[in-house]
Motif scaffolding. Structure first.
Motif, PDB file in Angstrom:
ATOM      1  N   ASN A 156       0.864  -1.248   0.135  1.00 25.92           N
ATOM      2  CA  ASN A 156      -0.003  -0.099   0.066  1.00 25.92           C
ATOM      3  C   ASN A 156       0.774   1.220  -0.072  1.00 25.92           C
ATOM      4  O   ASN A 156       1.812   1.257   0.760  1.00 25.92           O
ATOM      5  CB  ASN A 156      -0.835  -0.195   1.180  1.00 25.92           C
ATOM      6  CG  ASN A 156      -1.906   1.121   1.536  1.00 25.92           C
ATOM      7  OD1 ASN A 156      -1.511   2.358   1.391  1.00 25.92           O
ATOM      8  ND2 ASN A 156      -3.206   0.833   0.862  1.00 25.92           N
ATOM      9  N   SER A 157       0.621   2.233  -1.003  1.00 23.86           N
ATOM     10  CA  SER A 157       1.659   3.436  -1.259  1.00 23.86           C
ATOM     11  C   SER A 157       1.512   4.318   0.137  1.00 23.86           C
ATOM     12  O   SER A 157       2.445   4.961   0.387  1.00 23.86           O
ATOM     13  CB  SER A 157       1.116   4.172  -2.311  1.00 23.86           C
ATOM     14  OG  SER A 157      -0.250   4.612  -2.108  1.00 23.86           O
ATOM     15  N   VAL A 158       0.102   4.346   0.671  1.00 22.97           N
ATOM     16  CA  VAL A 158      -0.062   5.087   2.060  1.00 22.97           C
ATOM     17  C   VAL A 158       0.836   4.836   3.102  1.00 22.97           C
ATOM     18  O   VAL A 158       1.650   5.329   3.705  1.00 22.97           O
ATOM     19  CB  VAL A 158      -1.476   5.271   2.337  1.00 22.97           C
ATOM     20  CG1 VAL A 158      -1.514   5.988   3.660  1.00 22.97           C
ATOM     21  CG2 VAL A 158      -2.196   6.138   1.124  1.00 22.97           C
ATOM     22  N   ARG A 161       4.680   5.325   2.430  1.00 22.35           N
ATOM     23  CA  ARG A 161       4.973   6.905   2.839  1.00 22.35           C
ATOM     24  C   ARG A 161       5.103   7.058   4.144  1.00 22.35           C
ATOM     25  O   ARG A 161       5.865   7.576   4.450  1.00 22.35           O
ATOM     26  CB  ARG A 161       3.949   7.567   2.054  1.00 22.35           C
ATOM     27  CG  ARG A 161       4.285   7.806   0.389  1.00 22.35           C
ATOM     28  CD  ARG A 161       3.554   9.141   0.220  1.00 22.35           C
ATOM     29  NE  ARG A 161       2.150   8.967   0.252  1.00 22.35           N
ATOM     30  CZ  ARG A 161       1.190   8.745  -0.738  1.00 22.35           C
ATOM     31  NH1 ARG A 161       1.742   8.094  -1.616  1.00 22.35           N
ATOM     32  NH2 ARG A 161      -0.078   8.670  -0.528  1.00 22.35           N
ATOM     33  N   LEU A 162       4.065   6.501   4.842  1.00 28.55           N
ATOM     34  CA  LEU A 162       3.877   6.701   6.376  1.00 28.55           C
ATOM     35  C   LEU A 162       5.193   6.162   6.902  1.00 28.55           C
ATOM     36  O   LEU A 162       5.914   6.735   7.934  1.00 28.55           O
ATOM     37  CB  LEU A 162       2.609   6.234   6.892  1.00 28.55           C
ATOM     38  CG  LEU A 162       2.415   6.465   8.412  1.00 28.55           C
ATOM     39  CD1 LEU A 162       2.679   7.844   8.831  1.00 28.55           C
ATOM     40  CD2 LEU A 162       1.274   5.791   9.039  1.00 28.55           C
TER      41      LEU A 162
END
Length: 253
Positions: A156-158, A161-162
């Motif tokens: 998952n890209s989110v 990034r997090l």
């Protein structure tokens, strides 16, 4: 078989006796027993003998200082409390007992602290000891490793990034806590200190016998060494006053 067992025990005892650490611990326990029995001079003699072989034990110096204090030898007590404090600068028991012993000294030097950038930083981070900062660094390293694993495995890209953002923050935090541990470890060891070791010492304006006497000091007063010149040492007192004393009148801590 019994002969083999006897031989084994004999060899074990010889090895144990030959081990200096074991012998030192036994002698240290004996010195502590003297202290507990209020045989303070015997305790002092034993601790002093031990200090000839082990010079980096804050516990030894602390116990020796307490024995001197109980024996009403306040100057020696202060000296060895200070030596213990050099090895364990954050130990509250040493600081408390040092204050009690210093109260009996002849010179009453008010401590005045002149703050610089290092002192301000110490005030901000000094709530934790170097060991505490080191433990924090270790914990953050595990967290950073976990965040890296999440970043590497996440699809998952989110989440990626997090986890990457938190990982960067974690690395920066590790850098800060590592520096804080190093800083606190060396904060109290940058200024050479000594103690006046003569009954009466004149603090001179210049390194000459006929120079103006600024202050009459006495045995047991702590000084910070600033400069050496021939037979003289320039020192600073806890109240920030500076002057020169004869080198022979001080004893390094």
């Amino acid at each position: 078989m019994r002969h083999y067992i006897t031989l084994f025990l004999l060899l074990f005892n010889l090895i144990s006796y030959a081990n200096p650490d074991n012998k030192w611990q036994e002698d240290f326990k004996q010195a502590n027993d003297y202290y507990q029995k209020e045989q303070y001079q015997k305790a002092i003699d034993s601790y002093l003998e031990l200090s000839k072989t082990i010079t980096n034990s804050s516990e030894l110096y602390y116990n020796l200082a307490n024995a001197y204090f109980k024996n009403k030898q306040d100057v020696d007590a202060v000296y060895y409390f200070e030596k213990a404090l050099q090895l364990a600068p954050f130990d509250k028991e040493i600081l408390t007992n040092l204050d009690h012993a210093k109260a009996n000294l002849q010179d009453d030097i008010t401590t005045i602290k002149k703050y610089n950038n290092h002192d301000v930083f110490h005030q901000a981070i000094g709530k934790l000891t170097p060991d505490n900062w080191a433990y924090t660094t270790t914990a953050l390293a595990f967290v950073a490793l976990l965040l890296f694993a999440i970043f590497y495995l996440a699809s998952n890209s989110v989440v990626k990034r997090l986890s990457f953002t938190l990982l960067i923050i974690g690395v920066l935090a590790i850098g800060f806590t590592t520096y804080a541990a190093y800083f606190e470890q060396h904060y109290n060891t940058t200024q050479p200190i000594a103690m006046l070791w003569e009954d009466k010492v004149d603090l001179k304006e210049d390194p000459r016998s006929n120079s103006t006497t600024l202050l009459e000091l006495h045995k047991g007063t702590k000084v910070y060494i600033l400069q050496e010149k021939a037979l003289w040492i320039k020192v600073r007192l806890d109240n920030l006053e500076q002057g020169w004393v004869m080198k022979k009148s001080v004893r390094d801590i």
